[in-house]
Design a protein around this motif. Structure first.
Motif, PDB file in Angstrom:
ATOM      1  N   TYR A  93      22.037   0.212  24.377  1.00 41.41           N
ATOM      2  CA  TYR A  93      20.257  -0.389  23.507  1.00 41.41           C
ATOM      3  C   TYR A  93      19.292   0.779  23.651  1.00 41.41           C
ATOM      4  CZ  TYR A  93      16.547  -3.605  23.140  1.00 41.41           C
ATOM      5  OH  TYR A  93      14.935  -3.946  22.730  1.00 41.41           O
ATOM      6  N   GLU A  94      19.317   1.154  24.999  1.00 45.01           N
ATOM      7  CA  GLU A  94      17.720   1.595  24.729  1.00 45.01           C
ATOM      8  C   GLU A  94      17.901   2.879  23.596  1.00 45.01           C
ATOM      9  OE1 GLU A  94      17.030   2.678  29.095  1.00 45.01           O
ATOM     10  OE2 GLU A  94      18.571   2.677  29.131  1.00 45.01           O
ATOM     11  N   ILE A  95      19.126   4.151  23.610  1.00 45.00           N
ATOM     12  CA  ILE A  95      19.050   4.570  22.076  1.00 45.00           C
ATOM     13  C   ILE A  95      19.706   4.559  20.685  1.00 45.00           C
ATOM     14  CG2 ILE A  95      21.178   5.913  21.281  1.00 45.00           C
ATOM     15  CD1 ILE A  95      22.783   6.464  24.227  1.00 45.00           C
ATOM     16  N   GLY A  96      20.259   2.849  20.705  1.00 49.71           N
ATOM     17  CA  GLY A  96      20.062   1.707  19.404  1.00 49.71           C
ATOM     18  C   GLY A  96      18.124   1.307  19.036  1.00 49.71           C
ATOM     19  N   ASP A  97      17.256   1.739  20.388  1.00 53.44           N
ATOM     20  CA  ASP A  97      16.099   1.028  20.112  1.00 53.44           C
ATOM     21  C   ASP A  97      15.624   2.861  19.788  1.00 53.44           C
ATOM     22  OD1 ASP A  97      14.074  -0.855  19.947  1.00 53.44           O
ATOM     23  OD2 ASP A  97      13.161   0.074  22.001  1.00 53.44           O
ATOM     24  N   ALA A  98      15.278   3.838  20.294  1.00 54.12           N
ATOM     25  CA  ALA A  98      14.794   4.973  20.125  1.00 54.12           C
ATOM     26  C   ALA A  98      14.959   5.178  19.262  1.00 54.12           C
ATOM     27  CB  ALA A  98      15.483   5.722  21.283  1.00 54.12           C
ATOM     28  N   VAL A  99      16.160   5.137  18.419  1.00 55.21           N
ATOM     29  CA  VAL A  99      16.451   6.074  17.231  1.00 55.21           C
ATOM     30  C   VAL A  99      16.140   5.001  16.064  1.00 55.21           C
ATOM     31  CG1 VAL A  99      18.475   6.815  15.743  1.00 55.21           C
ATOM     32  CG2 VAL A  99      18.204   7.401  18.412  1.00 55.21           C
ATOM     33  N   TRP A 126      29.589  11.848  25.626  1.00 55.23           N
ATOM     34  CA  TRP A 126      28.670  10.212  24.556  1.00 55.23           C
ATOM     35  C   TRP A 126      29.074   9.050  24.441  1.00 55.23           C
ATOM     36  CZ3 TRP A 126      29.097  14.054  19.626  1.00 55.23           C
ATOM     37  CH2 TRP A 126      28.104  14.831  19.953  1.00 55.23           C
ATOM     38  N   PRO A 127      27.918   8.457  24.769  1.00 56.90           N
ATOM     39  CA  PRO A 127      28.014   6.725  24.676  1.00 56.90           C
ATOM     40  C   PRO A 127      27.922   6.698  23.241  1.00 56.90           C
ATOM     41  CG  PRO A 127      26.035   7.101  26.031  1.00 56.90           C
ATOM     42  CD  PRO A 127      26.449   8.241  25.244  1.00 56.90           C
ATOM     43  N   SER A 128      29.014   5.590  23.003  1.00 61.03           N
ATOM     44  CA  SER A 128      29.517   4.780  21.361  1.00 61.03           C
ATOM     45  C   SER A 128      27.958   5.082  20.476  1.00 61.03           C
ATOM     46  CB  SER A 128      30.772   3.942  21.180  1.00 61.03           C
ATOM     47  OG  SER A 128      29.825   2.933  21.802  1.00 61.03           O
ATOM     48  N   ALA A 129      27.254   4.176  21.113  1.00 64.12           N
ATOM     49  CA  ALA A 129      25.783   4.561  20.818  1.00 64.12           C
ATOM     50  C   ALA A 129      24.636   5.883  19.729  1.00 64.12           C
ATOM     51  CB  ALA A 129      24.700   3.530  21.148  1.00 64.12           C
ATOM     52  N   LEU A 130      25.293   6.364  20.530  1.00 65.70           N
ATOM     53  CA  LEU A 130      25.312   7.635  20.091  1.00 65.70           C
ATOM     54  C   LEU A 130      25.879   8.685  19.101  1.00 65.70           C
ATOM     55  CD1 LEU A 130      22.850   9.520  20.272  1.00 65.70           C
ATOM     56  CD2 LEU A 130      24.146  11.078  22.622  1.00 65.70           C
ATOM     57  N   GLN A 131      26.935   8.600  20.069  1.00 67.63           N
ATOM     58  CA  GLN A 131      27.939   9.078  18.750  1.00 67.63           C
ATOM     59  C   GLN A 131      27.822   8.041  17.553  1.00 67.63           C
ATOM     60  OE1 GLN A 131      32.260   8.691  19.695  1.00 67.63           O
ATOM     61  NE2 GLN A 131      32.330  10.744  20.463  1.00 67.63           N
ATOM     62  N   THR A 132      27.984   7.118  17.411  1.00 68.93           N
ATOM     63  CA  THR A 132      27.679   6.819  16.135  1.00 68.93           C
ATOM     64  C   THR A 132      26.012   7.399  15.201  1.00 68.93           C
ATOM     65  OG1 THR A 132      28.740   4.615  16.942  1.00 68.93           O
ATOM     66  CG2 THR A 132      27.295   4.677  15.083  1.00 68.93           C
ATOM     67  N   ARG A 133      24.982   7.198  16.469  1.00 73.04           N
ATOM     68  CA  ARG A 133      24.074   7.778  15.096  1.00 73.04           C
ATOM     69  C   ARG A 133      24.377   9.142  15.218  1.00 73.04           C
ATOM     70  NH1 ARG A 133      23.315   3.102  18.141  1.00 73.04           N
ATOM     71  NH2 ARG A 133      22.369   1.715  17.221  1.00 73.04           N
ATOM     72  N   ILE A 134      24.636   9.800  15.413  1.00 73.24           N
ATOM     73  CA  ILE A 134      24.933  11.269  15.128  1.00 73.24           C
ATOM     74  C   ILE A 134      26.112  11.164  13.874  1.00 73.24           C
ATOM     75  CG2 ILE A 134      25.613  12.995  16.186  1.00 73.24           C
ATOM     76  CD1 ILE A 134      24.606  13.092  18.715  1.00 73.24           C
TER      77      ILE A 134
END
Length: 183
Positions: A93-99, A126-134
């Motif tokens: 959630y935090e990764i998604g909100d930040a990005v 990497w958490p999948s939320a980070l991997q997807t956004r990278i």
């Protein structure tokens, strides 16, 4: 509009307040650095939520609080340990909100890692939320070892209007690592 001068720190706490368990110990190390000599980086404790993490009735209240903290942040330090990728609640959630909402850069810091020249080699952490956004180009990330000098430099350098070079796969060069005392 919020005054964006803080650093938001996220880590996988595994629902624990034990200072030696999980990645909370690295967050506490950052608190100790700041307390020892008044380091110039202000940051927000994203984990004042631990006692309520497993209470689903409070999840939305926690997220609302996290959003307010994120609104006041110029960047995010994401401590990526061996188990961070298994977090399924607040770190994604935090990764998604930040990005996606705040458009702030992520300073991905890895305990136990030395010089990082190829962030893709750390993809399995990497958490999948980070991997997807990278992978989709949305995340602006610098990948650094968990080192005080590197973290302080990244916090002072990157913000919502100055993001790391390299898109989601940014890293420091050897000159920077020499300056940090790592080479």
């Amino acid at each position: 509009m919020a005054y964006r001068n803080g650093t938001y720190i996220a880590f996988h706490a595994e629902g624990s307040t034990d200072p030696t368990a999980s990645d909370i110990k690295y967050y506490r190390m950052m608190l100790a650095w700041r307390a020892k000599d008044g380091s110039a980086f202000p940051f927000y404790n994203s984990h004042d939520k631990v006692s309520a993490v497993r209470d689903t009735s409070q999840a939305e209240t926690i997220k609302r609080s996290l959003r307010l903290r994120m609104d006041n942040s110029k960047n995010m330090v994401l401590i990526i340990g061996a188990r961070t990728r298994f977090d399924t609640d607040f770190v994604p959630y935090e990764i998604g909100d930040a990005v996606d909402r705040c458009h702030i850069p992520i300073i991905a810091t890895y305990p136990g890692q030395g010089v990082i020249r190829s962030p893709n080699n750390l993809r399995d952490l990497w958490p999948s939320a980070l991997q997807t956004r990278i992978d989709n180009g949305k995340a602006k990330v610098i990948h650094i070892p968990f080192n005080r000098n590197a973290i302080e430099d990244a916090i002072g350098q990157f913000n919502h209007s100055k993001v790391p070079a390299g898109g989601g796969l940014g890293y420091y060069n050897d000159d920077a690592y020499r300056e940090f005392g790592l080479l």
